[in-house]
Motif scaffolding. Structure first.
Motif, PDB file in Angstrom:
ATOM      1  N   THR A 188      -3.928  -2.616  19.554  1.00  0.00           N
ATOM      2  CA  THR A 188      -4.276  -2.057  18.255  1.00  0.00           C
ATOM      3  C   THR A 188      -5.723  -1.588  18.171  1.00  0.00           C
ATOM      4  O   THR A 188      -6.108  -0.971  17.177  1.00  0.00           O
ATOM      5  CB  THR A 188      -4.004  -3.095  17.146  1.00  0.00           C
ATOM      6  OG1 THR A 188      -4.672  -4.321  17.471  1.00  0.00           O
ATOM      7  CG2 THR A 188      -2.522  -3.348  16.993  1.00  0.00           C
TER       8      THR A 188
ATOM      9  N   THR B  86      -0.291  -8.292   9.107  1.00  0.00           N
ATOM     10  CA  THR B  86      -1.490  -7.617   8.594  1.00  0.00           C
ATOM     11  C   THR B  86      -1.438  -6.108   8.784  1.00  0.00           C
ATOM     12  O   THR B  86      -2.139  -5.380   8.071  1.00  0.00           O
ATOM     13  CB  THR B  86      -2.756  -8.152   9.282  1.00  0.00           C
ATOM     14  OG1 THR B  86      -2.656  -7.921  10.698  1.00  0.00           O
ATOM     15  CG2 THR B  86      -2.940  -9.629   9.010  1.00  0.00           C
ATOM     16  N   LEU B  87      -0.654  -5.634   9.735  1.00  0.00           N
ATOM     17  CA  LEU B  87      -0.623  -4.213  10.078  1.00  0.00           C
ATOM     18  C   LEU B  87       0.802  -3.688  10.119  1.00  0.00           C
ATOM     19  O   LEU B  87       1.742  -4.402  10.511  1.00  0.00           O
ATOM     20  CB  LEU B  87      -1.258  -3.965  11.451  1.00  0.00           C
ATOM     21  CG  LEU B  87      -2.738  -4.265  11.646  1.00  0.00           C
ATOM     22  CD1 LEU B  87      -3.105  -4.094  13.123  1.00  0.00           C
ATOM     23  CD2 LEU B  87      -3.601  -3.351  10.775  1.00  0.00           C
TER      24      LEU B  87
ATOM     25  N   HIS C  39      -5.778   3.537  11.164  1.00  0.00           N
ATOM     26  CA  HIS C  39      -6.504   3.456  12.425  1.00  0.00           C
ATOM     27  C   HIS C  39      -5.720   4.247  13.471  1.00  0.00           C
ATOM     28  O   HIS C  39      -4.622   3.841  13.851  1.00  0.00           O
ATOM     29  CB  HIS C  39      -6.649   2.004  12.877  1.00  0.00           C
ATOM     30  CG  HIS C  39      -7.410   1.145  11.920  1.00  0.00           C
ATOM     31  ND1 HIS C  39      -8.776   1.065  11.916  1.00  0.00           N
ATOM     32  CD2 HIS C  39      -6.969   0.351  10.909  1.00  0.00           C
ATOM     33  CE1 HIS C  39      -9.164   0.242  10.953  1.00  0.00           C
ATOM     34  NE2 HIS C  39      -8.085  -0.209  10.322  1.00  0.00           N
TER      35      HIS C  39
ATOM     36  N   THR D  92      -1.969   2.683  13.175  1.00  0.00           N
ATOM     37  CA  THR D  92      -1.699   1.449  12.453  1.00  0.00           C
ATOM     38  C   THR D  92      -2.269   1.612  11.051  1.00  0.00           C
ATOM     39  O   THR D  92      -3.162   2.428  10.809  1.00  0.00           O
ATOM     40  CB  THR D  92      -2.340   0.215  13.123  1.00  0.00           C
ATOM     41  OG1 THR D  92      -3.754   0.385  13.197  1.00  0.00           O
ATOM     42  CG2 THR D  92      -1.755  -0.010  14.507  1.00  0.00           C
TER      43      THR D  92
ATOM     44  N   GLU E 208      -3.517  -0.829   7.644  1.00  0.00           N
ATOM     45  CA  GLU E 208      -3.770  -2.148   7.079  1.00  0.00           C
ATOM     46  C   GLU E 208      -2.917  -2.327   5.823  1.00  0.00           C
ATOM     47  O   GLU E 208      -2.969  -1.513   4.903  1.00  0.00           O
ATOM     48  CB  GLU E 208      -5.249  -2.304   6.733  1.00  0.00           C
ATOM     49  CG  GLU E 208      -6.172  -2.240   7.948  1.00  0.00           C
ATOM     50  CD  GLU E 208      -7.632  -2.373   7.567  1.00  0.00           C
ATOM     51  OE1 GLU E 208      -7.913  -2.774   6.419  1.00  0.00           O
ATOM     52  OE2 GLU E 208      -8.496  -2.066   8.424  1.00  0.00           O
TER      53      GLU E 208
ATOM     54  N   LYS F 111      -5.765   1.349   4.885  1.00  0.00           N
ATOM     55  CA  LYS F 111      -6.661   2.041   5.808  1.00  0.00           C
ATOM     56  C   LYS F 111      -5.948   2.342   7.120  1.00  0.00           C
ATOM     57  O   LYS F 111      -5.303   1.475   7.703  1.00  0.00           O
ATOM     58  CB  LYS F 111      -7.900   1.194   6.074  1.00  0.00           C
ATOM     59  CG  LYS F 111      -8.936   1.880   6.959  1.00  0.00           C
ATOM     60  CD  LYS F 111     -10.175   1.015   7.156  1.00  0.00           C
ATOM     61  CE  LYS F 111     -11.208   1.700   8.034  1.00  0.00           C
ATOM     62  NZ  LYS F 111     -12.410   0.859   8.230  1.00  0.00           N
TER      63      LYS F 111
ATOM     64  N   THR G  19      -3.015  -4.401   3.363  1.00  0.00           N
ATOM     65  CA  THR G  19      -3.662  -4.726   2.098  1.00  0.00           C
ATOM     66  C   THR G  19      -4.514  -3.598   1.548  1.00  0.00           C
ATOM     67  O   THR G  19      -4.721  -3.498   0.336  1.00  0.00           O
ATOM     68  CB  THR G  19      -4.545  -5.984   2.254  1.00  0.00           C
ATOM     69  OG1 THR G  19      -5.469  -5.778   3.322  1.00  0.00           O
ATOM     70  CG2 THR G  19      -3.683  -7.200   2.547  1.00  0.00           C
ATOM     71  N   THR G  20      -5.018  -2.731   2.413  1.00  0.00           N
ATOM     72  CA  THR G  20      -5.928  -1.667   1.968  1.00  0.00           C
ATOM     73  C   THR G  20      -5.374  -0.260   2.161  1.00  0.00           C
ATOM     74  O   THR G  20      -5.860   0.684   1.538  1.00  0.00           O
ATOM     75  CB  THR G  20      -7.263  -1.755   2.730  1.00  0.00           C
ATOM     76  OG1 THR G  20      -7.034  -1.446   4.118  1.00  0.00           O
ATOM     77  CG2 THR G  20      -7.871  -3.142   2.606  1.00  0.00           C
TER      78      THR G  20
ATOM     79  N   CYS H 253       0.841  -1.202   0.000  1.00  0.00           N
ATOM     80  CA  CYS H 253       0.000   0.000   0.000  1.00  0.00           C
ATOM     81  C   CYS H 253       0.868   1.241   0.000  1.00  0.00           C
ATOM     82  O   CYS H 253       2.045   1.199   0.371  1.00  0.00           O
ATOM     83  CB  CYS H 253      -0.940   0.006   1.210  1.00  0.00           C
ATOM     84  SG  CYS H 253      -0.086   0.056   2.801  1.00  0.00           S
TER      85      CYS H 253
END
Length: 484
Positions: free
Chosen positions: A284, A180-181, A243, A234, A236, A241, A238-239, A164
């Motif tokens: 998280t 994942t993060l 947080h 954090t 994501e 996004k 894959t996206t 990303c």
């Protein structure tokens, strides 16, 4: 070095992110004299065999608390001026995983850094070796748009996966245990005209994440006082996004996810250690923001925190009175139990590390300019831990459970310039302590066997400083102080 505080702040915040930036420098000779340093020798002062693992002048291991090993425990990831490399711990073969783009042609002085070329835009910057896949995570900025993108590369096939893009002004310092993060910080008020500053360089001309600037103390004070609003996020993978976890005007730095719990992030309040409550962790979901060590004495310091390999304990350098008494302390997350291993002044190290079963620890020493001001502290050390019997003593769950280290010298580091931090770590099988050293002039990744040498051949037994001086005649400086 910096024109004003506005340019200093982002430069320093980025430059101190551990292992974020691969070493980037002008082409270097194999040593100051031009000769190639030896592959192995036995340190006359310790009796331990030392190995030069890497062949690339200017190569570097990761920051001490950043995972450098693939999950199969076969490969160590390291960086060099040409990119990110893998090193097979069994065969001792190295290969280039992700190359840096072609370098600009040198100018009249032959030094792109001196000409203002910023290697952080275009070069690949290693973040961490994966915990699940045999990958290395890294970032790379487009030189034209300066958009930073996260990638991961398979260590063996070299296949690159684009993950990303990052928002402008954000960097990612760590990847969580299930991959994942990522986590990073971003100033709440971005100034796109900011000057990201000069590369940090040690007296040998090297630059990179392990090199400490000469005026680090001054910069630490200025950055802390600036009180710049920022947000800890954090992201994501894959996206892309975001947080938000925390809004702060404190300087948040040294982010490090748990090696086992993908929902747990450790971070620090950065700055001179006697002025901050440094070590924190947060989940998280933005809950349980917790201070790990609460100061009870003025001038008490705690820092250079790192995770135990099983993810159950946070370890850190603890000095109840700065520069006077020295411990490696541990905090058990499940029980709250605290442990403190005492050491003498000469045994204190800038960084420590350990094995998974906690049967042995290691440290990278320090010169007289460090906080311990040790007159004889320039050694790679092996520490054998001992826990004291407290039967019959007044005790309490909140008390530190006492112990002490018995030290064993591994390498005489008197020809190492401690502007470059060695950043020790054990090999997965505990047979080696691996570190980065500039004793030969350019930096190399070096290892020392934890067992005494038994196969010493004629001519191999030599003082390490004496050997290094043949390739790097200039005696290292040891008068700088690292602010804490």
């Amino acid at each position: 070095m910096y024109r004003n505080l506005r340019s200093l702040v982002p430069a320093l915040a980025l430059s101190l992110l551990p292992a974020m930036f691969a070493q980037a420098q002008a082409p270097m000779k194999p040593s100051v004299t031009g000769a190639v340093p030896p592959k192995t020798w036995v340190d006359k002062d310790t009796g331990h065999r030392v190995w030069r693992l890497t062949d690339e002048p200017g190569s570097s291991g990761f920051y001490f608390n950043v995972n450098a090993y693939t999950p199969d425990l076969k490969t160590m990831v390291y960086t060099a001026p040409d990119g990110i490399h893998g090193y097979d711990l069994a065969t001792h073969k190295a290969w280039l995983i992700v190359p840096n783009p072609p370098r600009p042609a040198p100018g009249h002085d032959g030094d792109p850094i001196a000409q203002g070329y910023d290697f952080r835009f275009g070069n690949v910057h290693a973040i961490i070796a994966g915990r699940v896949t045999n990958s290395v995570f890294y970032s790379q900025a487009d030189p034209a748009t300066r958009t930073v993108t996260l990638y991961k590369a398979d260590v063996y096939t070299k296949k690159v996966t684009r993950l990303c893009d990052l928002p402008k002004g954000m960097s990612v310092a760590t990847i969580n245990a299930d991959e994942t993060l990522g986590a990073g910080t971003m100033n709440d008020k971005q100034d796109t005209s900011q000057d990201y500053g000069a590369q940090r360089r040690n007296p040998a001309g090297q630059s990179g994440p392990l090199v400490q600037p000469l005026n680090k103390g001054e910069m630490m004070e200025q950055r802390l006082a600036a009180r710049i609003p920022l947000t800890l996020y954090t992201i994501e993978l894959t996206t892309g996004k975001l947080h938000p976890l925390l809004h702060s005007t404190d300087w948040v730095n040294h982010l490090l996810f748990s090696p086992t719990d993908p929902t747990l992030l450790m971070y620090c309040h950065e700055g001179p250690w006697q002025k901050v409550d440094r070590i924190w962790m947060i989940h998280t979901d933005a809950t349980h923001n917790t201070l790990i060590h609460k100061r009870r004495i003025a001038m008490e310091i705690a820092g250079h925190e790192f995770w135990g390999l099983d993810g159950k304990t946070i370890w850190y350098d603890w000095q109840p009175i700065k520069g006077q008494d020295f411990y490696l302390a541990g905090y058990d997350l499940a029980t709250g139990k605290r442990t403190a291993f005492h050491m003498d002044r000469n045994d204190w190290s800038i960084h420590f590390n350990l094995t998974k079963d906690l049967d042995v620890f290691t440290g990278d020493g320090g010169d007289v300019g460090q906080v311990a001001k040790a007159p004889d502290g320039e050694w790679i050390e092996l520490f054998h831990p001992h826990t004291l019997n407290t039967t019959g003593a007044l005790n309490d769950p909140d008390f530190f459970q006492p112990g002490y280290f018995t030290p064993e010298h591994l390498v005489n580091m008197k020809w190492h310039d401690y502007h470059l931090e060695p950043n020790v770590r054990f090999s997965p099988d505990k047979s080696l302590v691996i570190f980065t050293s500039n004793m030969f002039g350019p930096a190399y990744v070096i290892a020392v066997e934890t067992a005494k040498a038994t196969d010493v051949k004629p001519g191999e037994l030599i003082s390490t400083p004496e050997l290094a001086s043949k390739y790097n005649p200039k005696e290292p400086t040891d008068t700088h102080a690292i602010a804490k």
